[in-house]
Design a protein around this motif. Structure first.
Motif, PDB file in Angstrom:
ATOM      1  N   ARG A  69       0.842  -1.214   0.000  1.00  0.00           N
ATOM      2  CA  ARG A  69       0.000   0.000   0.000  1.00  0.00           C
ATOM      3  C   ARG A  69       0.873   1.258   0.000  1.00  0.00           C
ATOM      4  N   ASP A  70       1.940   1.248   0.802  1.00  0.00           N
ATOM      5  CA  ASP A  70       2.849   2.400   0.836  1.00  0.00           C
ATOM      6  C   ASP A  70       3.575   2.562  -0.498  1.00  0.00           C
ATOM      7  N   TYR A  71       3.944   1.438  -1.124  1.00  0.00           N
ATOM      8  CA  TYR A  71       4.595   1.491  -2.434  1.00  0.00           C
ATOM      9  C   TYR A  71       3.669   2.135  -3.466  1.00  0.00           C
ATOM     10  N   LEU A  72       2.414   1.726  -3.491  1.00  0.00           N
ATOM     11  CA  LEU A  72       1.451   2.286  -4.436  1.00  0.00           C
ATOM     12  C   LEU A  72       1.328   3.793  -4.265  1.00  0.00           C
ATOM     13  N   ALA A  73       1.265   4.233  -3.011  1.00  0.00           N
ATOM     14  CA  ALA A  73       1.093   5.657  -2.744  1.00  0.00           C
ATOM     15  C   ALA A  73       2.372   6.448  -2.992  1.00  0.00           C
ATOM     16  N   GLY A  74       3.498   5.912  -2.501  1.00  0.00           N
ATOM     17  CA  GLY A  74       4.745   6.664  -2.562  1.00  0.00           C
ATOM     18  C   GLY A  74       5.425   6.646  -3.916  1.00  0.00           C
ATOM     19  N   VAL A  75       5.271   5.557  -4.676  1.00  0.00           N
ATOM     20  CA  VAL A  75       5.978   5.418  -5.953  1.00  0.00           C
ATOM     21  C   VAL A  75       5.045   5.627  -7.145  1.00  0.00           C
ATOM     22  N   GLU A  76       3.845   5.081  -7.074  1.00  0.00           N
ATOM     23  CA  GLU A  76       2.940   5.115  -8.222  1.00  0.00           C
ATOM     24  C   GLU A  76       1.830   6.160  -8.099  1.00  0.00           C
ATOM     25  N   ASN A  77       1.772   6.842  -6.959  1.00  0.00           N
ATOM     26  CA  ASN A  77       0.720   7.842  -6.710  1.00  0.00           C
ATOM     27  C   ASN A  77      -0.690   7.258  -6.869  1.00  0.00           C
ATOM     28  N   LEU A  78      -0.852   6.041  -6.360  1.00  0.00           N
ATOM     29  CA  LEU A  78      -2.140   5.358  -6.352  1.00  0.00           C
ATOM     30  C   LEU A  78      -2.526   5.070  -4.908  1.00  0.00           C
ATOM     31  N   TYR A  79      -3.784   5.263  -4.602  1.00  0.00           N
ATOM     32  CA  TYR A  79      -4.217   5.179  -3.210  1.00  0.00           C
ATOM     33  C   TYR A  79      -5.367   4.189  -3.082  1.00  0.00           C
ATOM     34  N   PHE A  80      -5.171   3.224  -2.191  1.00  0.00           N
ATOM     35  CA  PHE A  80      -6.177   2.193  -1.970  1.00  0.00           C
ATOM     36  C   PHE A  80      -6.443   2.053  -0.476  1.00  0.00           C
ATOM     37  N   PHE A 118       5.770  -4.702  -7.802  1.00  0.00           N
ATOM     38  CA  PHE A 118       6.231  -4.590  -6.418  1.00  0.00           C
ATOM     39  C   PHE A 118       6.900  -5.874  -5.940  1.00  0.00           C
ATOM     40  N   THR A 119       6.380  -7.034  -6.351  1.00  0.00           N
ATOM     41  CA  THR A 119       6.897  -8.311  -5.872  1.00  0.00           C
ATOM     42  C   THR A 119       7.898  -8.957  -6.833  1.00  0.00           C
ATOM     43  N   SER A 120       8.261  -8.259  -7.912  1.00  0.00           N
ATOM     44  CA  SER A 120       9.178  -8.787  -8.936  1.00  0.00           C
ATOM     45  C   SER A 120       8.619 -10.050  -9.591  1.00  0.00           C
ATOM     46  N   ALA A 121       7.312 -10.072  -9.778  1.00  0.00           N
ATOM     47  CA  ALA A 121       6.654 -11.213 -10.412  1.00  0.00           C
ATOM     48  C   ALA A 121       6.602 -11.018 -11.925  1.00  0.00           C
ATOM     49  N   ASN A 122       6.384 -12.104 -12.620  1.00  0.00           N
ATOM     50  CA  ASN A 122       6.157 -12.040 -14.053  1.00  0.00           C
ATOM     51  C   ASN A 122       4.741 -11.508 -14.296  1.00  0.00           C
ATOM     52  N   LEU A 123       4.585 -10.602 -15.259  1.00  0.00           N
ATOM     53  CA  LEU A 123       3.278 -10.013 -15.557  1.00  0.00           C
ATOM     54  C   LEU A 123       2.997 -10.115 -17.047  1.00  0.00           C
ATOM     55  N   LEU A 124       1.794 -10.565 -17.369  1.00  0.00           N
ATOM     56  CA  LEU A 124       1.328 -10.522 -18.740  1.00  0.00           C
ATOM     57  C   LEU A 124      -0.016  -9.820 -18.758  1.00  0.00           C
ATOM     58  N   CYS A 268       9.006   2.364   0.869  1.00  0.00           N
ATOM     59  CA  CYS A 268       8.235   2.244  -0.374  1.00  0.00           C
ATOM     60  C   CYS A 268       8.953   1.441  -1.451  1.00  0.00           C
ATOM     61  N   SER A 269      10.066   0.816  -1.115  1.00  0.00           N
ATOM     62  CA  SER A 269      10.841   0.104  -2.128  1.00  0.00           C
ATOM     63  C   SER A 269      10.203  -1.251  -2.446  1.00  0.00           C
TER      64      SER A 269
END
Length: 313
Positions: A69-80, A118-124, A268-269
């Motif tokens: 949640r902190d990563y989304l807010a601090g890095v991506e400017n997204l708030y949930f 955020f989790t270094s996962a593979n994304l498609l 936020c890393s």
């Protein structure tokens, strides 16, 4: 004629006037590198050896939710809202298929996209098309004329996941209800209800003697246990309603609220999270008595289901 119909789905035109030698030439497949070029390239890349494990962050489920949640807010400017984050993270313990639905612009597509980052996962990220009618839209198909298999990026990613069983793979089906989910995703809906070891989907019937790519046993693609499917669904006149049998097999989160900005207080890393680590966190949480339903919970749940049945049949 039976050989051609067996692997390609239909006899070759004019086959009735062909000799047996002509039929064998027409139906014989070339080397696997030509029939499955992308899958064969992955075999060569990994030299036939899977990467059994990857290093992972030492983290708890609560810390995972807070940091994400902190990563989304601090890095991506997204708030949930924190509850949405917790439901999203914990839902994967119950199902490998999730539906995020609601109005446009509420973050449905962003949540799985940035969880993977955020989790270094593979994304498609797969934009669903209105013309999709069956599994070939996702998994490709055999081309009768070129005698090659038309591979999709989705298929290649699933195949790659078999070589990286400890890396999380997230597949986002964006605007999944622009076509009928129960058509093109039917095989996955059925397979994901079974134990993980039998998560296999048939791509094609292979002719006798053909040696397929290493991870394509008997023409089946294995859906690895590190695969998680997230569909986003808009609620408007341009989309189809989602069938009950699809909802029954998914965890659904509704996005019908306004996000409120806040200042993150922690780190936020991004992190690295393996499939084995995430599963161990789920298993540990499931064993805690404090997390289990009590007899009072079951009684309340039963009363709610009876009420729904009486009111809505």
């Amino acid at each position: 004629g039976g050989v051609a119909a067996g692997y390609a789905g239909a006899p070759i035109p004019g086959m009735e006037s062909m000799t047996q030698e002509d039929v064998e030439k027409a139906t014989k497949l070339d080397d696997r590198e030509k029939v499955f070029p992308g899958l064969s390239t992955l075999d060569q890349q990994y030299d036939g050896y899977a990467i059994d494990s990857i290093e992972s962050e030492d983290i708890t489920l609560e810390e995972l939710c807070v940091k994400f949640r902190d990563y989304l807010a601090g890095v991506e400017n997204l708030y949930f809202d924190m509850d949405i984050i917790r439901i999203f993270v914990s839902a994967f313990a119950a199902s490998h298929f999730m539906i995020l639905e609601g109005l446009s612009g509420t973050g449905k597509s962003s949540l799985p996209r940035y969880f993977a980052k955020f989790t270094s996962a593979n994304l498609l990220f797969v934009p669903v098309q209105a013309t999709w009618r069956d599994k070939s839209s996702l998994l490709g198909y055999f081309n009768d004329f070129s005698k090659t298999y038309t591979e999709t990026e989705f298929l290649l990613s699933l195949y790659d996941g078999n070589y990286n069983p400890d890396r999380l793979s997230i597949y986002v089906l964006d605007e999944m209800n622009i076509s009928r989910v129960e058509y093109y995703f039917a095989d996955f809906l059925s397979i994901l209800e079974y134990p993980e070891e039998v998560w296999r989907i048939k791509l094609m019937q292979l002719p006798y003697g053909f040696v397929p790519p290493a991870k394509l046993e008997d023409g089946y693609i294995q859906i690895p246990a590190n695969s998680y499917f997230v569909g986003t669904a808009n609620k408007d006149d341009s989309t189809f309603s989602i069938a009950d049998k699809v909802y029954d097999r998914a965890i659904t989160i509704d996005f019908d609220y306004r996000n409120v900005a806040f200042e993150p207080e922690g780190d936020c890393s991004p992190i690295t999270l393996s499939k084995s680590k995430l599963h161990s966190l789920y298993e540990a949480a499931l064993t805690l008595d404090a997390n289990k339903m009590t007899s009072e919970d079951y009684a309340k749940f039963e009363s709610v289901t009876e009420l729904v049945y009486e009111l809505f049949d």
